[in-house]
Motif scaffolding. Structure first.
Motif, PDB file in Angstrom:
ATOM      1  N   LYS A 127       4.202  37.924   9.754  1.00  0.00           N
ATOM      2  CA  LYS A 127       5.377  37.091   9.985  1.00  0.00           C
ATOM      3  C   LYS A 127       5.204  36.301  11.273  1.00  0.00           C
ATOM      4  N   VAL A 128       5.550  35.032  11.230  1.00  0.00           N
ATOM      5  CA  VAL A 128       5.497  34.173  12.411  1.00  0.00           C
ATOM      6  C   VAL A 128       6.923  33.985  12.902  1.00  0.00           C
ATOM      7  N   VAL A 129       7.183  34.440  14.112  1.00  0.00           N
ATOM      8  CA  VAL A 129       8.502  34.308  14.729  1.00  0.00           C
ATOM      9  C   VAL A 129       8.402  33.186  15.760  1.00  0.00           C
ATOM     10  N   ARG A 130       9.278  32.196  15.632  1.00  0.00           N
ATOM     11  CA  ARG A 130       9.310  31.098  16.601  1.00  0.00           C
ATOM     12  C   ARG A 130      10.361  31.424  17.649  1.00  0.00           C
ATOM     13  N   ILE A 131       9.964  31.346  18.920  1.00  0.00           N
ATOM     14  CA  ILE A 131      10.848  31.646  20.047  1.00  0.00           C
ATOM     15  C   ILE A 131      10.951  30.406  20.927  1.00  0.00           C
ATOM     16  N   SER A 132      12.179  30.000  21.222  1.00  0.00           N
ATOM     17  CA  SER A 132      12.403  28.856  22.114  1.00  0.00           C
ATOM     18  C   SER A 132      12.034  29.235  23.538  1.00  0.00           C
ATOM     19  N   ASP A 133      11.194  28.407  24.160  1.00  0.00           N
ATOM     20  CA  ASP A 133      10.835  28.657  25.553  1.00  0.00           C
ATOM     21  C   ASP A 133      11.999  28.313  26.475  1.00  0.00           C
ATOM     22  N   THR A 134      12.884  27.448  26.018  1.00  0.00           N
ATOM     23  CA  THR A 134      14.012  26.999  26.833  1.00  0.00           C
ATOM     24  C   THR A 134      15.047  28.095  27.062  1.00  0.00           C
ATOM     25  N   ASP A 135      15.474  28.754  25.964  1.00  0.00           N
ATOM     26  CA  ASP A 135      16.535  29.753  26.104  1.00  0.00           C
ATOM     27  C   ASP A 135      16.154  31.137  25.593  1.00  0.00           C
ATOM     28  N   GLY A 136      14.928  31.298  25.073  1.00  0.00           N
ATOM     29  CA  GLY A 136      14.463  32.602  24.628  1.00  0.00           C
ATOM     30  C   GLY A 136      14.988  33.055  23.284  1.00  0.00           C
ATOM     31  N   LYS A 137      15.704  32.180  22.575  1.00  0.00           N
ATOM     32  CA  LYS A 137      16.268  32.568  21.281  1.00  0.00           C
ATOM     33  C   LYS A 137      15.230  32.469  20.172  1.00  0.00           C
ATOM     34  N   ALA A 138      15.361  33.374  19.203  1.00  0.00           N
ATOM     35  CA  ALA A 138      14.513  33.316  18.011  1.00  0.00           C
ATOM     36  C   ALA A 138      15.032  32.194  17.122  1.00  0.00           C
ATOM     37  N   LEU A 139      14.126  31.336  16.681  1.00  0.00           N
ATOM     38  CA  LEU A 139      14.514  30.187  15.865  1.00  0.00           C
ATOM     39  C   LEU A 139      14.279  30.415  14.377  1.00  0.00           C
ATOM     40  N   SER A 140      13.247  31.173  14.052  1.00  0.00           N
ATOM     41  CA  SER A 140      12.964  31.422  12.636  1.00  0.00           C
ATOM     42  C   SER A 140      11.957  32.551  12.493  1.00  0.00           C
ATOM     43  N   VAL A 141      11.895  33.081  11.270  1.00  0.00           N
ATOM     44  CA  VAL A 141      10.881  34.044  10.874  1.00  0.00           C
ATOM     45  C   VAL A 141      10.319  33.527   9.559  1.00  0.00           C
TER      46      VAL A 141
END
Length: 93
Positions: free
Chosen positions: A69-83
């Motif tokens: 699974k590829v989890v995308r994490i925003s570098d700006t606020d640290g939130k997970a964007l998708s899996v």
């Protein structure tokens, strides 16, 4: 954010998403940063624990193979964007 923090956030998010399912702790496979998008891409291996003994997957030796699974994490606020499934992610480009 450093890579280690992105990985920890991705693991935490994946464990939350899979809550109630019988999976082993996610394992790190790869991590990379896209500076233009300011997004971390963290690939984690997910192994399902509860494969019934004697199932086709078990007999073929596939029960212990991980899903990636590829989890995308925003570098700006640290939130997970998708899996996303890593195979699906490759076709999305």
């Amino acid at each position: 954010m450093e890579a280690k923090e992105a990985v920890l956030r991705a693991k935490k998010h994946l464990i939350h998403v899979y809550e109630g399912e019988d999976i082993a702790a996610p394992t790190l496979e790869e991590v990379w940063f896209e500076p233009a998008k300011k997004i971390w891409f963290v690939t984690l291996g997910v192994r399902r624990i509860a494969m019934s003994q004697g199932s086709v997957a078990d007999r073929l030796g596939l029960a212990s193979l991980p899903d990636y699974k590829v989890v995308r994490i925003s570098d700006t606020d640290g939130k997970a964007l998708s899996v996303r499934d890593r195979v699906s992610d490759a076709f999305a480009k």
